[in-house]
Design a protein around this motif. Structure first.
Motif, PDB file in Angstrom:
ATOM      1  N   THR A 194       0.827  -1.215   0.000  1.00 26.55           N
ATOM      2  CA  THR A 194       0.000   0.000   0.000  1.00 26.55           C
ATOM      3  C   THR A 194       0.850   1.249   0.000  1.00 26.55           C
ATOM      4  N   THR A 195       2.011   1.177   0.622  1.00 27.06           N
ATOM      5  CA  THR A 195       2.920   2.327   0.643  1.00 27.06           C
ATOM      6  C   THR A 195       3.770   2.355  -0.618  1.00 27.06           C
ATOM      7  N   LEU A 196       4.322   1.190  -0.983  1.00 30.60           N
ATOM      8  CA  LEU A 196       5.213   1.110  -2.141  1.00 30.60           C
ATOM      9  C   LEU A 196       4.488   1.465  -3.438  1.00 30.60           C
ATOM     10  N   SER A 197       3.235   1.065  -3.550  1.00 26.41           N
ATOM     11  CA  SER A 197       2.486   1.320  -4.792  1.00 26.41           C
ATOM     12  C   SER A 197       2.359   2.805  -5.082  1.00 26.41           C
ATOM     13  N   LYS A 198       2.332   3.637  -3.998  1.00 25.07           N
ATOM     14  CA  LYS A 198       2.224   5.085  -4.199  1.00 25.07           C
ATOM     15  C   LYS A 198       3.473   5.636  -4.876  1.00 25.07           C
ATOM     16  N   GLU A 199       4.598   4.946  -4.700  1.00 19.13           N
ATOM     17  CA  GLU A 199       5.849   5.381  -5.329  1.00 19.13           C
ATOM     18  C   GLU A 199       5.732   5.333  -6.850  1.00 19.13           C
ATOM     19  N   PHE A 200       4.904   4.388  -7.342  1.00 20.91           N
ATOM     20  CA  PHE A 200       4.731   4.230  -8.787  1.00 20.91           C
ATOM     21  C   PHE A 200       3.375   4.748  -9.271  1.00 20.91           C
ATOM     22  N   ASN A 201       2.622   5.384  -8.356  1.00 20.01           N
ATOM     23  CA  ASN A 201       1.268   5.853  -8.684  1.00 20.01           C
ATOM     24  C   ASN A 201       0.389   4.711  -9.206  1.00 20.01           C
ATOM     25  N   LEU A 202       0.532   3.541  -8.570  1.00 18.90           N
ATOM     26  CA  LEU A 202      -0.279   2.383  -8.912  1.00 18.90           C
ATOM     27  C   LEU A 202      -1.173   2.043  -7.727  1.00 18.90           C
ATOM     28  N   SER A 203      -2.203   1.226  -7.989  1.00 20.64           N
ATOM     29  CA  SER A 203      -2.951   0.654  -6.874  1.00 20.64           C
ATOM     30  C   SER A 203      -2.117  -0.507  -6.330  1.00 20.64           C
ATOM     31  N   ASP A 204      -2.368  -0.894  -5.078  1.00 19.07           N
ATOM     32  CA  ASP A 204      -1.625  -2.025  -4.533  1.00 19.07           C
ATOM     33  C   ASP A 204      -1.917  -3.297  -5.317  1.00 19.07           C
ATOM     34  N   ASN A 205      -3.154  -3.406  -5.844  1.00 17.46           N
ATOM     35  CA  ASN A 205      -3.501  -4.573  -6.654  1.00 17.46           C
ATOM     36  C   ASN A 205      -2.737  -4.564  -7.982  1.00 17.46           C
ATOM     37  N   GLY A 206      -2.534  -3.363  -8.541  1.00 16.10           N
ATOM     38  CA  GLY A 206      -1.769  -3.257  -9.788  1.00 16.10           C
ATOM     39  C   GLY A 206      -0.337  -3.690  -9.601  1.00 16.10           C
ATOM     40  N   LEU A 207       0.263  -3.283  -8.487  1.00 15.94           N
ATOM     41  CA  LEU A 207       1.642  -3.685  -8.207  1.00 15.94           C
ATOM     42  C   LEU A 207       1.717  -5.184  -7.907  1.00 15.94           C
ATOM     43  N   ARG A 208       0.673  -5.684  -7.244  1.00 16.64           N
ATOM     44  CA  ARG A 208       0.614  -7.124  -6.937  1.00 16.64           C
ATOM     45  C   ARG A 208       0.619  -7.950  -8.241  1.00 16.64           C
ATOM     46  N   LYS A 209      -0.133  -7.498  -9.240  1.00 18.63           N
ATOM     47  CA  LYS A 209      -0.195  -8.207 -10.522  1.00 18.63           C
ATOM     48  C   LYS A 209       1.163  -8.233 -11.212  1.00 18.63           C
ATOM     49  N   ILE A 210       1.913  -7.127 -11.098  1.00 17.57           N
ATOM     50  CA  ILE A 210       3.252  -7.079 -11.708  1.00 17.57           C
ATOM     51  C   ILE A 210       4.167  -8.102 -11.041  1.00 17.57           C
ATOM     52  N   CYS A 211       4.080  -8.197  -9.702  1.00 18.47           N
ATOM     53  CA  CYS A 211       4.917  -9.153  -8.959  1.00 18.47           C
ATOM     54  C   CYS A 211       4.564 -10.593  -9.354  1.00 18.47           C
ATOM     55  N   ILE A 212       3.251 -10.870  -9.498  1.00 14.21           N
ATOM     56  CA  ILE A 212       2.820 -12.222  -9.891  1.00 14.21           C
ATOM     57  C   ILE A 212       3.316 -12.547 -11.296  1.00 14.21           C
ATOM     58  N   LYS A 213       3.242 -11.571 -12.186  1.00 12.81           N
ATOM     59  CA  LYS A 213       3.676 -11.771 -13.567  1.00 12.81           C
ATOM     60  C   LYS A 213       5.142 -12.166 -13.649  1.00 12.81           C
ATOM     61  N   PHE A 214       5.958 -11.566 -12.802  1.00 10.69           N
ATOM     62  CA  PHE A 214       7.396 -11.837 -12.838  1.00 10.69           C
ATOM     63  C   PHE A 214       7.832 -12.812 -11.748  1.00 10.69           C
ATOM     64  N   ASP A 215       6.866 -13.561 -11.210  1.00  7.94           N
ATOM     65  CA  ASP A 215       7.146 -14.627 -10.234  1.00  7.94           C
ATOM     66  C   ASP A 215       7.943 -14.102  -9.029  1.00  7.94           C
ATOM     67  N   ILE A 216       7.474 -12.982  -8.472  1.00  7.86           N
ATOM     68  CA  ILE A 216       8.093 -12.399  -7.271  1.00  7.86           C
ATOM     69  C   ILE A 216       7.165 -12.654  -6.098  1.00  7.86           C
ATOM     70  N   PRO A 217       7.592 -13.431  -5.112  1.00 10.37           N
ATOM     71  CA  PRO A 217       6.735 -13.747  -3.958  1.00 10.37           C
ATOM     72  C   PRO A 217       6.431 -12.497  -3.136  1.00 10.37           C
TER      73      PRO A 217
END
Length: 372
Positions: A22-45
């Motif tokens: 929730t904090t990190l996503s603001k760094e990229f102006n993304l929603s936390d769910n949007g950042l979560r999808k990027i992590c899943i896409k690149f197999d980042i736990p």
């Protein structure tokens, strides 16, 4: 306008395990769910539910390893600059909301019966048990706590609800690390120097009445609906509605109070920074003024010495004349020679008998009084 942030998998992995989404996503102006999808896409736990709360309270946590990939891809995150929220309080509320939702230690459901109540709640319970409905109360049909206790004004049928809500809030605020106390204003929650007051009150309806003498009046009659009021530079109310009771709004109350404390802390931090800046500017200006004052004093001394030197030359010329005069007493010559050395700005010889005399004015110096 979009900016591209390029990261390796390891860099993004390190970020998501050191900062909540929730904090990190603001760094990229993304929603936390949007950042979560990027992590899943690149197999980042990602950290599991409750990870940050355990970390906060010093409990043991397990950090998942980053799976290796044969061909490491560079991750590109497009930052939409147009998504910036112009209102910082909204961003703060988002962060606080995530914090409250992920804090598994909080008790977000009010118990159906009072169990192991907080000491403050026990005192309120004892106090209200001795009360009777007062027909002259501001809200007819209610009783209220005495001074030195949390401010509660309710009808007898709502005493149990009020106590359970009060107990829930006190326990939750202690879990959040607030200091809980009661003073002349009522129940207080404090973080650092900041304080918020809370009280529970039954809402009322206005009813027009006429007594046996025909006198009309308007009375406030308790209507059975409870309200929790948060007071801090204004009042925020959480009341029973047709859809939700106060008991269903505990999370919202916690978010509101935590947001207010975070806002006050941020304002205090900004004030401290501004105060330090003002103090630094004051010292700079003070140093400038000191340099100016010293320069002025130095020039005045130079000016006075120059004028004294000119007078000294007159005295010296006169002294030479008197010295050449065979009738001049030698004792006077010795005396005058010492006075010339005292008056000469190039020598400034000490003279015990003249130490209280200002050489520039030849007036006695002002003596400072004793400091008792």
């Amino acid at each position: 306008m979009n900016n591209v942030v390029k990261l390796t998998r390891i860099e993004l992995y390190d970020k998501v395990w050191t900062t909540p989404l929730t904090t990190l996503s603001k760094e990229f102006n993304l929603s936390d769910n949007g950042l979560r999808k990027i992590c899943i896409k690149f197999d980042i736990p990602l950290p599991p539910m409750g990870y940050w709360q355990k970390l906060q309270y010093g409990k043991k946590v397990v950090k998942a390893s980053l799976p290796q990939q044969e061909n490491e891809q560079e991750i590109e995150i497009y930052v939409d600059q147009n998504k910036n929220d112009p209102n910082p309080i909204n961003l703060l509320k988002q962060i606080v909301t995530e914090k409250i939702k992920n804090n598994s230690a909080l008790i977000l459901k009010v118990s159906e019966r009072l169990s192991k109540p907080d000491e403050i709640v026990s005192k309120v319970q004892d106090n209200l048990s001795k009360k009777k409905v007062n027909d002259y109360a501001n809200i007819k049909g209610t009783i209220h706590t005495d001074g030195g206790l949390p401010n509660i004004v309710v009808s007898p049928k709502n005493i149990s609800r009020s106590l359970r809500i009060l107990d829930n809030l006190i326990k939750n605020f202690k879990i959040l690390g607030y200091r809980v106390s009661v003073d002349s204003e009522g129940l207080r929650f404090a973080a650092y120097e900041d304080k918020i007051t809370l009280y529970i009150k039954e809402k009322s309806n206005i009813k027009d009445t006429t007594n046996e003498r025909g006198w009309k009046s308007r009375d406030l009659i308790a209507n059975g609906k409870l309200a929790v009021k948060i007071i801090q530079y204004g009042t925020t109310e959480f009341a029973d509605t047709d859809k939700f009771l106060v008991e269903d709004q505990i999370e919202k109350i916690l978010i509101k109070v935590e947001t207010e404390f975070q806002r006050m802390a941020e304002n205090r931090r900004k004030w401290q920074i501004e105060s330090e800046k003002r103090e630094e500017l004051r010292k700079i200006e003070e140093a400038k003024q000191k340099t100016k004052d010293e320069e002025r004093a130095k020039f005045i001394s130079f000016y006075n010495d120059a004028h004294r030197w000119k007078k000294f030359m007159i005295l010296k010329e006169y002294f030479e004349y008197m010295k050449s005069n065979n009738t001049t007493d030698k004792k006077w010559i010795d005396w005058a020679e010492k006075k010339l050395d005292w008056y000469n700005p190039a020598k400034n010889a000490h003279d015990n008998l003249m130490e209280d005399v200002d050489k520039n004015t030849l007036e006695n110096k002002e003596k400072k009084g004793w400091n008792w």
